[in-house]
Design a protein around this motif. Structure first.
Motif, PDB file in Angstrom:
ATOM      1  N   ARG A 138       0.844  -1.212   0.000  1.00 43.56           N
ATOM      2  CA  ARG A 138       0.000   0.000   0.000  1.00 43.56           C
ATOM      3  C   ARG A 138       0.874   1.255   0.000  1.00 43.56           C
ATOM      4  O   ARG A 138       0.584   2.226  -0.697  1.00 43.56           O
ATOM      5  N   LYS A 139       1.953   1.227   0.770  1.00 43.51           N
ATOM      6  CA  LYS A 139       2.835   2.406   0.857  1.00 43.51           C
ATOM      7  C   LYS A 139       3.439   2.705  -0.513  1.00 43.51           C
ATOM      8  O   LYS A 139       3.631   3.870  -0.883  1.00 43.51           O
ATOM      9  N   GLY A 140       3.710   1.620  -1.271  1.00 48.62           N
ATOM     10  CA  GLY A 140       4.260   1.787  -2.620  1.00 48.62           C
ATOM     11  C   GLY A 140       3.342   2.670  -3.470  1.00 48.62           C
ATOM     12  O   GLY A 140       3.812   3.505  -4.260  1.00 48.62           O
ATOM     13  N   LEU A 141       2.029   2.514  -3.298  1.00 51.18           N
ATOM     14  CA  LEU A 141       1.086   3.338  -4.071  1.00 51.18           C
ATOM     15  C   LEU A 141       1.214   4.810  -3.680  1.00 51.18           C
ATOM     16  O   LEU A 141       1.207   5.708  -4.529  1.00 51.18           O
ATOM     17  N   PHE A 142       1.330   5.069  -2.360  1.00 53.09           N
ATOM     18  CA  PHE A 142       1.469   6.460  -1.903  1.00 53.09           C
ATOM     19  C   PHE A 142       2.760   7.078  -2.435  1.00 53.09           C
ATOM     20  O   PHE A 142       2.788   8.236  -2.847  1.00 53.09           O
ATOM     21  N   ILE A 143       3.821   6.272  -2.421  1.00 52.87           N
ATOM     22  CA  ILE A 143       5.104   6.802  -2.902  1.00 52.87           C
ATOM     23  C   ILE A 143       4.980   7.124  -4.393  1.00 52.87           C
ATOM     24  O   ILE A 143       5.427   8.183  -4.851  1.00 52.87           O
ATOM     25  N   ARG A 144       4.319   6.223  -5.124  1.00 54.96           N
ATOM     26  CA  ARG A 144       4.136   6.450  -6.557  1.00 54.96           C
ATOM     27  C   ARG A 144       3.349   7.751  -6.808  1.00 54.96           C
ATOM     28  O   ARG A 144       3.673   8.538  -7.683  1.00 54.96           O
ATOM     29  N   PRO A 157     -13.928   0.174  -3.003  1.00 52.18           N
ATOM     30  CA  PRO A 157     -14.221   1.611  -2.955  1.00 52.18           C
ATOM     31  C   PRO A 157     -14.197   2.209  -1.554  1.00 52.18           C
ATOM     32  O   PRO A 157     -13.715   3.325  -1.358  1.00 52.18           O
ATOM     33  N   LYS A 158     -14.667   1.454  -0.558  1.00 53.98           N
ATOM     34  CA  LYS A 158     -14.722   2.005   0.808  1.00 53.98           C
ATOM     35  C   LYS A 158     -13.311   2.291   1.349  1.00 53.98           C
ATOM     36  O   LYS A 158     -13.070   3.328   1.965  1.00 53.98           O
ATOM     37  N   VAL A 159     -12.395   1.355   1.081  1.00 57.66           N
ATOM     38  CA  VAL A 159     -11.009   1.531   1.556  1.00 57.66           C
ATOM     39  C   VAL A 159     -10.323   2.617   0.714  1.00 57.66           C
ATOM     40  O   VAL A 159      -9.599   3.474   1.251  1.00 57.66           O
ATOM     41  N   ALA A 160     -10.604   2.604  -0.594  1.00 55.82           N
ATOM     42  CA  ALA A 160      -9.999   3.633  -1.457  1.00 55.82           C
ATOM     43  C   ALA A 160     -10.445   5.030  -1.006  1.00 55.82           C
ATOM     44  O   ALA A 160      -9.654   5.983  -1.008  1.00 55.82           O
ATOM     45  N   ALA A 161     -11.715   5.147  -0.570  1.00 51.27           N
ATOM     46  CA  ALA A 161     -12.221   6.452  -0.115  1.00 51.27           C
ATOM     47  C   ALA A 161     -11.456   6.911   1.125  1.00 51.27           C
ATOM     48  O   ALA A 161     -11.126   8.102   1.259  1.00 51.27           O
ATOM     49  N   VAL A 162     -11.138   5.964   2.031  1.00 56.02           N
ATOM     50  CA  VAL A 162     -10.355   6.313   3.229  1.00 56.02           C
ATOM     51  C   VAL A 162      -8.975   6.828   2.799  1.00 56.02           C
ATOM     52  O   VAL A 162      -8.477   7.838   3.314  1.00 56.02           O
ATOM     53  N   GLU A 163      -8.383   6.167   1.820  1.00 57.32           N
ATOM     54  CA  GLU A 163      -7.040   6.577   1.391  1.00 57.32           C
ATOM     55  C   GLU A 163      -7.074   7.886   0.584  1.00 57.32           C
ATOM     56  O   GLU A 163      -6.124   8.671   0.643  1.00 57.32           O
ATOM     57  N   VAL A 164      -8.177   8.131  -0.144  1.00 59.37           N
ATOM     58  CA  VAL A 164      -8.296   9.434  -0.833  1.00 59.37           C
ATOM     59  C   VAL A 164      -8.318  10.542   0.219  1.00 59.37           C
ATOM     60  O   VAL A 164      -7.655  11.583   0.085  1.00 59.37           O
ATOM     61  N   LEU A 165      -9.039  10.276   1.314  1.00 61.94           N
ATOM     62  CA  LEU A 165      -9.051  11.278   2.398  1.00 61.94           C
ATOM     63  C   LEU A 165      -7.672  11.413   3.041  1.00 61.94           C
ATOM     64  O   LEU A 165      -7.328  12.467   3.565  1.00 61.94           O
ATOM     65  N   ASN A 166      -6.881  10.338   2.985  1.00 60.64           N
ATOM     66  CA  ASN A 166      -5.521  10.382   3.513  1.00 60.64           C
ATOM     67  C   ASN A 166      -4.593  11.185   2.630  1.00 60.64           C
ATOM     68  O   ASN A 166      -3.422  11.396   2.957  1.00 60.64           O
ATOM     69  N   LEU A 167      -5.083  11.563   1.451  1.00 63.82           N
ATOM     70  CA  LEU A 167      -4.352  12.516   0.602  1.00 63.82           C
ATOM     71  C   LEU A 167      -4.910  13.924   0.817  1.00 63.82           C
ATOM     72  O   LEU A 167      -4.173  14.894   0.983  1.00 63.82           O
ATOM     73  N   TRP A 198      -6.634  17.516  -7.876  1.00 67.58           N
ATOM     74  CA  TRP A 198      -5.446  16.670  -8.079  1.00 67.58           C
ATOM     75  C   TRP A 198      -5.778  15.195  -7.866  1.00 67.58           C
ATOM     76  O   TRP A 198      -5.344  14.349  -8.632  1.00 67.58           O
ATOM     77  N   VAL A 199      -6.588  14.883  -6.830  1.00 71.14           N
ATOM     78  CA  VAL A 199      -6.901  13.454  -6.612  1.00 71.14           C
ATOM     79  C   VAL A 199      -7.860  12.924  -7.662  1.00 71.14           C
ATOM     80  O   VAL A 199      -7.941  11.724  -7.881  1.00 71.14           O
ATOM     81  N   GLY A 241      -5.726   7.584 -14.520  1.00 71.81           N
ATOM     82  CA  GLY A 241      -4.374   7.901 -14.034  1.00 71.81           C
ATOM     83  C   GLY A 241      -4.352   8.804 -12.812  1.00 71.81           C
ATOM     84  O   GLY A 241      -3.274   9.087 -12.275  1.00 71.81           O
ATOM     85  N   SER A 242      -5.526   9.284 -12.368  1.00 73.70           N
ATOM     86  CA  SER A 242      -5.548  10.158 -11.184  1.00 73.70           C
ATOM     87  C   SER A 242      -5.291   9.307  -9.933  1.00 73.70           C
ATOM     88  O   SER A 242      -5.498   8.090  -9.948  1.00 73.70           O
ATOM     89  N   PRO A 243      -4.847   9.930  -8.808  1.00 76.20           N
ATOM     90  CA  PRO A 243      -4.659   9.162  -7.577  1.00 76.20           C
ATOM     91  C   PRO A 243      -5.897   8.340  -7.195  1.00 76.20           C
ATOM     92  O   PRO A 243      -5.793   7.206  -6.767  1.00 76.20           O
ATOM     93  N   MET A 244      -7.089   8.917  -7.420  1.00 73.08           N
ATOM     94  CA  MET A 244      -8.317   8.162  -7.102  1.00 73.08           C
ATOM     95  C   MET A 244      -8.409   6.892  -7.946  1.00 73.08           C
ATOM     96  O   MET A 244      -8.794   5.832  -7.447  1.00 73.08           O
ATOM     97  N   ALA A 245      -8.058   7.007  -9.213  1.00 73.34           N
ATOM     98  CA  ALA A 245      -8.121   5.837 -10.104  1.00 73.34           C
ATOM     99  C   ALA A 245      -7.067   4.809  -9.687  1.00 73.34           C
ATOM    100  O   ALA A 245      -7.343   3.610  -9.656  1.00 73.34           O
ATOM    101  N   ILE A 246      -5.869   5.280  -9.333  1.00 72.44           N
ATOM    102  CA  ILE A 246      -4.800   4.356  -8.920  1.00 72.44           C
ATOM    103  C   ILE A 246      -5.239   3.575  -7.677  1.00 72.44           C
ATOM    104  O   ILE A 246      -5.118   2.357  -7.601  1.00 72.44           O
ATOM    105  N   LEU A 247      -5.780   4.300  -6.707  1.00 63.31           N
ATOM    106  CA  LEU A 247      -6.176   3.639  -5.457  1.00 63.31           C
ATOM    107  C   LEU A 247      -7.326   2.669  -5.686  1.00 63.31           C
ATOM    108  O   LEU A 247      -7.350   1.567  -5.146  1.00 63.31           O
TER     109      LEU A 247
END
Ligand code: HEM
Length: 420
Positions: free
Chosen positions: A113-119, A234-244, A165-166, A222-228
């Motif tokens: 998961r961290k790899g995605l954030f770094i990307r 979707p529920k977990v991706a939404a948490v991580e979008v908020l983490n951006l 941006w997201v 290609g947006s961060p939302m699409a990557i996540l």
């Protein structure tokens, strides 16, 4: 000249500390209220008084250990046998990272998961797009002769830039509401009470909306939302979008501290304005060292851990004092002096400088947003010094050290005189 060369000139007026085999315990049944009352100074002041770098307390009815200094940073950012699960009070966790987020994972799952954030956060083109969006939204708000606080100016611009941006496209009304909620999520994290519960409630609403946008596929390729959303439900991706979104808006607090530092040390604005903008990152790094933002980070030991010869038993909450470490004269001579000449740099391996964690980005819980934070702060400082003229009317710029997170009281009110 490196930071170490610079620091060699400062007087070493630090406290000598003993390294006890067992950590001393503060007297008292529970120290939660004392910690809240003393805020940022809690750990450092008790360490100084006891002549140690660590001590034991009872926090929220459980055993906890408070530590400061680079070795403590290395313990939390590099030692096996610690987890972030259960380390933060539930309301803080739910307002900030939330359950199921990258910060709550360990081992292989965390690395992936961290790899995605770094990307998403370390790619230069992506970062440039975020900064350009921020600059456009900042400039769009400015009018000559207007009164505004730097905190509001930055928050509004950051929220707008972060959403686009997201990959989100909120309408105007939703954008205004989102800006308030995203700010409140970090602003309320150190508080308990009805306003905190209301913010938690509002956060849930935002999470549901983001998850529904993901399910409907309403996001650019290609947006961060699409990557996540390619990698998780979707529920977990939404948490991580908020983490951006949430931490990008939180950078506004650092920008307010930077504006206060520019006002109190006007020589720097003059320097940046006269063709020396290359020094802006050094200035911003010193703002990150001196500003009270994250007071501590915390982890739970999953097995016995040895720190400086003392055993910290399994199941203990370990709290690392970021603020106290940044204000310890052994690591930063004359720590209360604002000196960008220290040339701090998050890319260097310096565990004493840990405003957003330290250690290996890919395998520890170090913040993946440091490059973004520095880029956004530097851009704001450049715009304040080189693109506009303003005066700072009389106001209360004091910082309450038992309000977490802290801020300059007024938010740094400015009167815009001209836009260059
Ligand atoms: C406003 C300035 C910021 C501060 C003060 C800050 C502070 C921190 C700290 C102290 C941690 C470590 C938490 C721990 O050890 O448990 C962290 C982790 C994290 N931060 Fe930041 N951060 C900031 C900006 C950002 C930005 C701009 C982003 C993304 C856009 C971001 C995303 C994250 C994430 C996803 C983690 C969890 C990393 C992991 O568990 O591996 N932060 N942040």
């Amino acid at each position: 000249m490196t930071r170490q060369d610079h620091e060699a000139f400062g007087p070493q007026d630090g406290v000598d500390v003993a390294i006890p085999a067992t950590l001393p315990r503060l007297p008292g049944l529970d120290h939660t209220l004392t910690m809240l009352r003393q805020g940022y100074d809690f750990i450092g002041s008790h360490c100084d008084r006891l002549g140690v770098d660590g001590f034991r307390i009872r926090l929220l009815g459980q055993d906890a250990v408070c530590l400061r200094g680079p070795e403590a940073a290395q313990l939390l950012y590099g030692t096996e046998g610690l987890t972030r699960k259960g380390a933060m009070p539930a309301t803080v966790l739910r307002l900030l990272q939330d359950k199921g987020s990258v910060q709550q994972l360990e081992g292989e799952e965390h690395r992936r998961r961290k790899g995605l954030f770094i990307r998403m956060l370390m790619d230069k083109d992506r970062l440039d797009r975020l900064v350009h969006g921020f600059e456009a939204a900042w400039r769009a708000q400015l009018r000559p002769d207007m009164d505004i606080t730097v905190m509001d100016l930055a928050n509004t611009a950051l929220a707008r830039a972060a959403c686009h941006w997201v990959g989100l496209s909120p309408n105007k009304r939703r954008m205004a509401r989102l800006t308030r909620i995203l700010f409140a999520m970090s602003d309320r994290a150190g508080h308990f009470g009805p306003a905190t519960l209301a913010t938690l409630w509002q956060r849930r609403g935002v999470e549901r909306w983001i998850a529904s946008e993901i399910r409907a596929g309403r996001m650019p390729e290609g947006s961060p939302m699409a990557i996540l959303s390619q990698d998780m439900p979707p529920k977990v991706a939404a948490v991580e979008v908020l983490n951006l979104l949430r931490p990008i808006v939180a950078v506004g607090r650092y920008i307010a501290f930077a504006a206060k530092a520019l006002h109190e040390h006007p020589i720097w604005c003059g320097l940046f304005n006269s063709g020396n903008a290359d020094y802006i990152p050094d200035f911003c790094e010193e703002v990150r060292r001196t500003s009270p933002f994250f007071p501590f980070t915390a982890a739970m030991t999953e097995r016995d851990v040895i720190w400086q010869g003392a055993t910290i038993p399994a199941g203990t909450r370990v709290i690392f004092d970021i603020h106290g470490t940044h204000h310890d004269s052994r690591f930063f001579p004359q720590p209360d002096r604002f000196r960008p000449e220290r040339m701090l740099d998050w890319t260097l391996d310096d565990p004493a400088f840990a405003p957003q964690g330290t250690g290996d980005l890919a395998t520890t819980h170090r913040c993946p947003g440091e490059a973004a934070t520095l880029a956004l702060m530097s851009s704001a400082v450049r715009m304040l010094c080189c693109e506009m003229r303003y005066e700072v009317p009389d106001q209360d710029l004091s910082v309450r050290m038992n309000r977490i997170p802290a801020q300059p009281a007024s938010g740094v009110r400015i009167r815009v005189q001209a836009i260059d």
